[in-house]
Enzyme design. Structure first.
Site, mmCIF file in Angstrom:
data_model
loop_
_atom_site.group_PDB
_atom_site.id
_atom_site.type_symbol
_atom_site.label_atom_id
_atom_site.label_comp_id
_atom_site.label_asym_id
_atom_site.label_seq_id
_atom_site.Cartn_x
_atom_site.Cartn_y
_atom_site.Cartn_z
ATOM 1 N N TYR A 1 -37.512 -67.540 -7.322
ATOM 2 C CA TYR A 1 -36.377 -67.624 -6.394
ATOM 3 C C TYR A 1 -36.496 -68.884 -5.532
ATOM 4 O O TYR A 1 -35.722 -69.808 -5.663
ATOM 5 C CB TYR A 1 -36.296 -66.367 -5.530
ATOM 6 C CG TYR A 1 -35.055 -66.321 -4.685
ATOM 7 C CD1 TYR A 1 -33.838 -65.940 -5.230
ATOM 8 C CD2 TYR A 1 -35.097 -66.681 -3.335
ATOM 9 C CE1 TYR A 1 -32.673 -65.916 -4.453
ATOM 10 C CE2 TYR A 1 -33.942 -66.654 -2.556
ATOM 11 C CZ TYR A 1 -32.742 -66.280 -3.118
ATOM 12 O OH TYR A 1 -31.602 -66.267 -2.348
ATOM 13 N N SER B 1 -28.863 -66.042 -8.285
ATOM 14 C CA SER B 1 -28.313 -66.595 -7.060
ATOM 15 C C SER B 1 -28.958 -67.952 -6.779
ATOM 16 O O SER B 1 -28.818 -68.872 -7.576
ATOM 17 C CB SER B 1 -28.499 -65.606 -5.907
ATOM 18 O OG SER B 1 -27.707 -65.938 -4.802
ATOM 19 N N ASP C 1 -17.670 -61.390 -8.013
ATOM 20 C CA ASP C 1 -18.715 -61.956 -7.166
ATOM 21 C C ASP C 1 -18.054 -62.833 -6.103
ATOM 22 O O ASP C 1 -17.618 -63.947 -6.391
ATOM 23 C CB ASP C 1 -19.697 -62.775 -8.001
ATOM 24 C CG ASP C 1 -20.926 -63.207 -7.202
ATOM 25 O OD1 ASP C 1 -20.890 -63.092 -5.960
ATOM 26 O OD2 ASP C 1 -21.902 -63.652 -7.813
ATOM 27 N N HIS D 1 -22.072 -59.648 -6.946
ATOM 28 C CA HIS D 1 -23.305 -60.436 -6.897
ATOM 29 C C HIS D 1 -24.532 -59.608 -7.288
ATOM 30 O O HIS D 1 -25.599 -60.164 -7.517
ATOM 31 C CB HIS D 1 -23.481 -61.009 -5.487
ATOM 32 C CG HIS D 1 -24.410 -62.169 -5.429
ATOM 33 N ND1 HIS D 1 -24.197 -63.333 -6.134
ATOM 34 C CD2 HIS D 1 -25.580 -62.359 -4.751
ATOM 35 C CE1 HIS D 1 -25.178 -64.184 -5.891
ATOM 36 N NE2 HIS D 1 -26.035 -63.610 -5.069
#
Length: 709
Positions: A479, A559, A642, A677
């Site tokens: 991430y 993301s 989203d 999302h």
């Protein structure tokens, strides 16, 4: 079966070879859109794909054509049905949420196994059987309407709950009468990024919302001018009282909390995603008293954790990059925070005030350690955890004799424990029964050197006894942003990958919060390339240590992690066999123009500022796809609803990949309907998506997928 056979005939390839071929992509129109930014010509031929799929016929047709090609390809993958079957079996176990105690009652969510959404239950005593209050599975035929946030009133007579439809960030708050399990007439619409804070007397609750968006702009317009309101039970939303707003500073967002004794409304204001807050207090016993600003300036993290009388307790990073606990006494004329628990070598990751004790959770090399302190800061010892993993919860307030916490690790499903704040005794409250043996898996933590020599931790998990003599198919996840940490956590979907002989690696990249503010700062703004270097170094380490090979290494991120995957694929396409970028931020020059994108400038910078523009342009996934190199197989995933990272990011990225000469592996996009999302996604959609992803990377990492015995 018949459809797969026809596809094989139409494409002129045997079914056994079809998955290896690059499918014929739909033709995507290119427009002559070129922006000149700071003297640089930036082409954006697929800007039309930013339009909302709900209202733009052209975009909707493109989505349909892409999904048809992707679904046709995925149907040829031999492991797809096996993964779907095993994921269904693995997810078929009871899962409990952390209980919340109000008015002597215990409220919690409970999924019996394969329910699309977890219903809400209540126990009138800790020993009583659960009574169903809300079943969101009845709200929509496709299971895509979810129970989001929910909060019982202090007396336990009502529950305010937020309804999330189709994965959108928008919420509608409703109220339930606990005694009858029936909804009241109370309805609050157009709520987003809000908590629910009940008044002490149960007369109503505080929440944050934006103005209702214009028709057609619901899922794309930037979110500004959030304000705090009070909704009194039994009245319409039009009568809700505006409690706090900053119209002169429209970019500020506001989050309201009620102090433990019900006297103070503590409002935390922020402008972006950084932990830089202003703290304002309203005296609820004196409605005419002006707001009192305790912490001005958006400089440091000040997270409210509880109160005793006029003493408010906060976690702060003021002169403490790894955070500390401080107290502010409202009886004092001048605000002078008093440090109670000083900064530690470990990173303070969570704090709660329960009974007369501060319970602090620390990250020690990304693993949980929980300690107790008196309200004056005196150490009272640690709370023993079941093993190496992650602990969370410990919700409560001053005077509570008990709390609950959850513990999980990579091979340990989430278990709920009841903790006595006075005696320190803990007992299991909900222990899941699962269709595998956690003892069959090895979990270890490794450290590797990044490009600049920085020592970065990584967890590596796989079945014990796995043959690594030739390397194994490996999934590397990362991430690296927004101060978000990746501690050990159980994932049923990842377990299905490891059952087939796959390795899971989770890298704790810079940009996250594992080592406090300095670790975060080292991976954002002009330092963002460090995150990509860390991820690339993680892949190189896994290969050098014999876990995998370049031909067997897949990467995944969602993301901001989708951005990560897109960036490193452009920078090192030779290093990876397959990639799974999910709901990614792919156009770094226009991200701030849609919905919540404006908040992200804290981590990414401002595209309209020249220095930031050049940094963003250098790694933006959409703008750095260069033909003439062999790229890994790529399966992009996004969803039509989203409204966090609008799907136009993934649409444009997919179109650019498909238009470039990138070798003979597929570049596909999977676009879910009635999903957003990630939050609120129903169980059946989770199973289908994971089965598609694992089958795709299994094909391109050489994994032989075997049906369970």
């Amino acid at each position: 079966m018949r459809r797969s056979f026809l596809l094989a005939l139409l494409l002129g390839s045997p079914m056994t070879q079809l998955a290896a071929a690059v499918p014929a992509y739909p033709v995507t129109a290119r427009d002559a859109v070129v922006d000149t930014l700071f003297g640089v010509a930036v082409a954006d031929p697929y800007r039309w794909l930013e339009n909302d799929v709900r209202t733009d016929t052209r975009v909707r047709q493109w989505v349909g054509a892409q999904n048809a090609v992707t679904n046709g390809y995925l149907e040829t993958l031999p492991g797809r049905a096996v993964f779907r079957q095993r994921l269904t079996a693995l997810l078929d176990y009871e899962r409990f949420g952390l209980p919340r105690k109000k008015g002597g009652r215990y409220f919690y969510t409970h999924n019996s196994g394969l329910q699309n959404q977890a219903p809400l239950y209540v126990r009138d005593t800790i020993e009583a059987p659960g009574r169903l209050l809300l079943d969101p599975n009845a709200w929509a035929a496709d299971g895509a309407t979810a129970l989001a946030d929910w909060q019982p009133s202090e007396d336990g007579r009502h529950v305010a709950y937020a309804v999330q439809d189709g994965g959108s960030d928008w919420r509608t708050i409703k109220v339930l009468d606990v005694a009858t399990a029936q909804p009241t007439a109370d309805t609050v619409a157009w709520v987003k990024f809000s908590g629910i804070a009940w008044a002490a007397d149960g007369s109503g609750f505080y929440y944050s919302r934006f103005a209702a968006p214009a028709a057609g702009d619901e899922f794309q317009a930037p979110n500004e001018n959030q304000a705090v309101y009070f909704h009194r039970l039994g009245t319409s939303q039009e009568q809700d009282r505006k409690v706090y707003a900053t119209p002169d500073r429209p970019k500020l967002g506001h989050h309201a909390q009620v102090s433990d004794d019900g006297r103070w409304l503590v409002i935390t204001s922020s402008e972006g995603t950084d932990d830089r807050y202003e703290i304002t207090v309203l005296d609820l016993r004196r409605p005419d008293a002006p707001p009192r600003t305790l912490i001005p300036g958006l400089v440091n993290n000040w997270s409210f954790i509880g109160s005793v009388g006029k003493k408010l307790y906060f976690v702060t990073n003021a002169a403490a990059p790894k955070l500390k606990v401080a107290m502010i006494d409202l009886a004092e004329r001048d605000v002078r925070p008093v440090v109670l628990v000083a900064e530690d070598m470990a990173t303070l990751d969570g704090a709660a005030l329960v009974g007369d004790t501060l319970i602090l959770s620390y990250l020690v090399d990304a693993k949980s350690e929980v300690r107790r302190y008196s309200l004056t800061g005196k150490p009272l010892g640690a709370i023993a955890l079941p093993g190496i993993g992650s602990a969370g919860g410990f919700n409560g307030k001053a005077g509570d004799p008990e709390t609950f916490f959850a513990f999980t690790s990579f091979a340990t499903p989430t278990t709920i424990y009841r903790y006595d704040a006075r005696s320190g005794r803990q007992v299991p409250w909900a222990v899941p029964k699962v269709a595998f043996d956690p003892a069959d898996y090895s979990v270890e933590q490794r450290f590797f050197a990044s490009k600049d020599g920085t020592r970065v931790p990584m967890f590596v998990v796989h079945k014990k006894g796995l043959d690594l003599s030739a390397g194994a198919p490996t999934l590397l996840y990362g991430y690296g942003g927004f101060n978000i940490s990746l501690p050990p956590a159980f994932s049923t979907t990842r377990l299905a990958w490891m059952e087939q002989g796959g390795v899971l690696a989770v890298a704790n990249l810079r940009g996250g919060g594992e080592y406090g503010k300095e670790w975060h700062d080292a991976g954002r703004l002009a330092n963002k390339q460090n995150v990509f270097d860390d991820f690339i170094a993680a892949g190189e380490y896994l290969i050098a240590e014999g876990f995998t090979t370049r031909a067997k290494l897949a990467i995944q991120g969602g993301s901001n992690g989708g951005l990560l995957v897109g960036a490193v694929v452009n920078q090192r396409p030779d290093l990876f066999a397959a990639a799974l970028p999910a709901v990614g931020v792919m156009d770094m020059l226009r991200f701030d123009r849609f919905t919540a994108g404006r908040y992200w400038v804290d981590d990414y910078g401002y595209p309209a500022k020249e220095a930031d523009f050049h940094v963003l342009r250098a790694y933006s996934p959409y703008h750095n796809i260069v033909g003439g190199r062999d790229y890994p197989a790529i399966l992009i995933t996004t969803a039509d609803t989203d409204d966090r990272v609008v799907p136009g990011h993934s649409f444009k990225y997919a179109a650019a990949l498909q238009a470039a000469a990138l070798g003979d592996k597929p570049r596909l996009i999977r676009i879910e309907t009635r999903a957003g999302h990630g939050s609120g996604k129903p169980t059946d959609k989770i199973i289908e998506e994971a089965a598609d992803q694992w089958a795709f990377i299994a094909r391109w990492t050489g994994m032989t997928v075997a049906a369970p015995e």
